[in-house]
Design a protein around this motif. Structure first.
Motif, short mmCIF file in Angstrom:
data_model
loop_
_atom_site.label_atom_id
_atom_site.label_comp_id
_atom_site.label_asym_id
_atom_site.label_seq_id
_atom_site.Cartn_x
_atom_site.Cartn_y
_atom_site.Cartn_z
N VAL A 38 58.54 -34.99 -11.88
CA VAL A 38 59.98 -35.22 -11.71
C VAL A 38 60.76 -34.11 -12.43
CG1 VAL A 38 61.83 -36.93 -11.73
CG2 VAL A 38 59.46 -37.69 -11.67
N HIS A 39 60.60 -32.87 -11.94
CA HIS A 39 61.25 -31.72 -12.58
C HIS A 39 62.64 -31.48 -11.99
CE1 HIS A 39 60.15 -29.53 -8.96
NE2 HIS A 39 58.85 -29.66 -9.21
N LEU A 40 63.28 -30.41 -12.44
CA LEU A 40 64.65 -30.13 -12.02
C LEU A 40 64.77 -29.83 -10.53
CD1 LEU A 40 65.97 -28.01 -15.04
CD2 LEU A 40 66.54 -30.38 -14.46
N GLY A 41 63.71 -29.29 -9.93
CA GLY A 41 63.73 -29.08 -8.49
C GLY A 41 63.78 -30.41 -7.75
N HIS A 42 62.97 -31.37 -8.23
CA HIS A 42 63.03 -32.72 -7.65
C HIS A 42 64.39 -33.35 -7.90
CE1 HIS A 42 58.46 -32.69 -8.61
NE2 HIS A 42 58.65 -32.29 -7.36
N GLY A 43 64.96 -33.04 -9.06
CA GLY A 43 66.25 -33.62 -9.42
C GLY A 43 67.34 -33.30 -8.42
N ILE A 52 67.04 -29.53 1.00
CA ILE A 52 67.45 -28.89 -0.26
C ILE A 52 66.70 -27.57 -0.43
CG2 ILE A 52 67.66 -29.18 -2.74
CD1 ILE A 52 69.31 -31.16 -1.05
N LYS A 53 67.45 -26.53 -0.72
CA LYS A 53 66.84 -25.22 -0.95
C LYS A 53 66.06 -25.21 -2.26
CE LYS A 53 70.55 -22.75 1.50
NZ LYS A 53 71.62 -21.72 1.38
N LYS A 54 65.20 -24.20 -2.42
CA LYS A 54 64.43 -24.12 -3.66
C LYS A 54 65.37 -23.93 -4.84
CE LYS A 54 63.49 -19.10 -3.39
NZ LYS A 54 62.42 -18.08 -3.33
N VAL A 55 64.95 -24.46 -5.98
CA VAL A 55 65.73 -24.38 -7.21
C VAL A 55 65.03 -23.42 -8.15
CG1 VAL A 55 66.69 -25.69 -9.15
CG2 VAL A 55 66.53 -26.74 -6.87
#
Length: 309
Positions: free
Chosen positions: A16-21, A141-144
């Protein structure tokens, strides 16, 4: 599962990292707007490990993923699907029959690299087109990125394996955590003057680099049958050792042993969560328990300084 309106995030969400966020925040905002339930869809095992046959350790158990999604992003439901069955399902059936008819989905959110269905034939473009035909909302959602690096579970896994916890926290958006029931140890803490909790790393979950870490320990509430709730405790500052404890000759059994600061009490059988913030040193063997105790005192001072306590 009862039929109701759901907005759902699609993915595995390991760690559950910032990309998932970015996905999960969109789900919560959309669900609030549509007066629907914010949900996340995940698999019972790692798709990457299943497809490649490689041993890819997890960053988080399903329980930790569920708790993180709820605490950080307000996700109310987690749908856990069997990966083996999902990979045999036609991609259009996954959307129309599973998501829409079975789960009552009114809006989906997926990442730019999400693939699904038989042979991974479902992709973000097909997802968006099919949802439009069905009258279902869809966000891709695009890559973070952070510091020019794409935030991914793979990258964070490498950080934790190397003990780079402070950088892992930056990419996760929260401290790396382990949640487990306390087991009996060798009562080393009582001999050294520090209360301790001993955990076994869950099967399939990554082992952080051996060493000593500045951590927070939370004692989670217990709900035994027919008894009042035992309240939780925390956070407690702790010095946590990950490794085989060479000074006390524990063999090759990997343990997580936390020396709690400013806490007294027996926690055997309780469920605790250890949050890792900073690696203080490598694990090493000391000539005596007295030398080990002195080193732990130094590590305790470092931990207090790190947390400002």
């Amino acid at each position: 599962m009862e039929k109701q309106r759901r907005v759902i995030a699609l993915g595995f969400f390991d760690g559950v990292h910032l990309g998932h966020g970015a996905l999960l925040r969109t789900v919560k905002e959309t669900a609030d707007r549509l007066k629907a339930v914010p949900c996340a869809f995940t698999f019972d095992k790692s798709p990457a490990a299943a497809l490649t046959g490689q041993n890819i350790p997890l960053l988080s158990t399903v329980d930790d993923r569920t708790t993180l999604m709820h605490q950080l992003y307000g996700i109310q439901e987690m749908v856990i699907a069997p990966f083996d069955a999902m990979q045999r399902m036609d991609w259009e059936a996954f959307i129309a029959d599973y998501l829409v008819k079975k789960l009552g989905v009114v809006h989906v959110v997926a990442g730019h690299d999400f693939h699904f269905g038989y042979m991974g034939q479902g992709n973000p473009d097909r997802l968006k087109e099919k949802c439009a035909l069905l009258g279902i909302g869809c966000d891709i959602i695009k890559k973070v990125e952070r510091d020019g690096i794409t935030i991914s579970s793979t990258y964070i896994r490498g950080l934790i394996a190397q003990g780079e916890m402070e950088r892992a926290v930056e990419f996760l958006g929260h401290p790396y955590r382990l949640t487990r029931q306390v087991t009996h140890g060798k009562r080393l803490g009582s001999r050294l003057g520090f209360p301790t909790v001993n955990l076994r790393i869950p099967e399939g979950v990554i082992v952080p680099a051996f060493g000593v870490y500045a951590t927070h320990v939370w004692v989670l509430p217990d709900y035994p049958d027919h008894q009042p709730c035992i309240p939780g405790v925390g956070p407690c500052m702790a010095v946590t050792n990950v490794g085989v404890r060479p000074t006390v000759e524990d063999g090759d059994q990997v343990t997580v042993e936390s020396f709690l600061l400013d806490f007294n009490g027996d926690l055997y059988g309780r469920t605790v969560r250890v949050e890792f913030y900073k690696r203080l040193r490598e694990e090493r063997k000391f000539p005596s328990l007295e030398a080990l105790a002195e080193e732990i005192k130094q590590n305790a001072a470092q931990t207090r300084a790190f947390f400002g306590g």
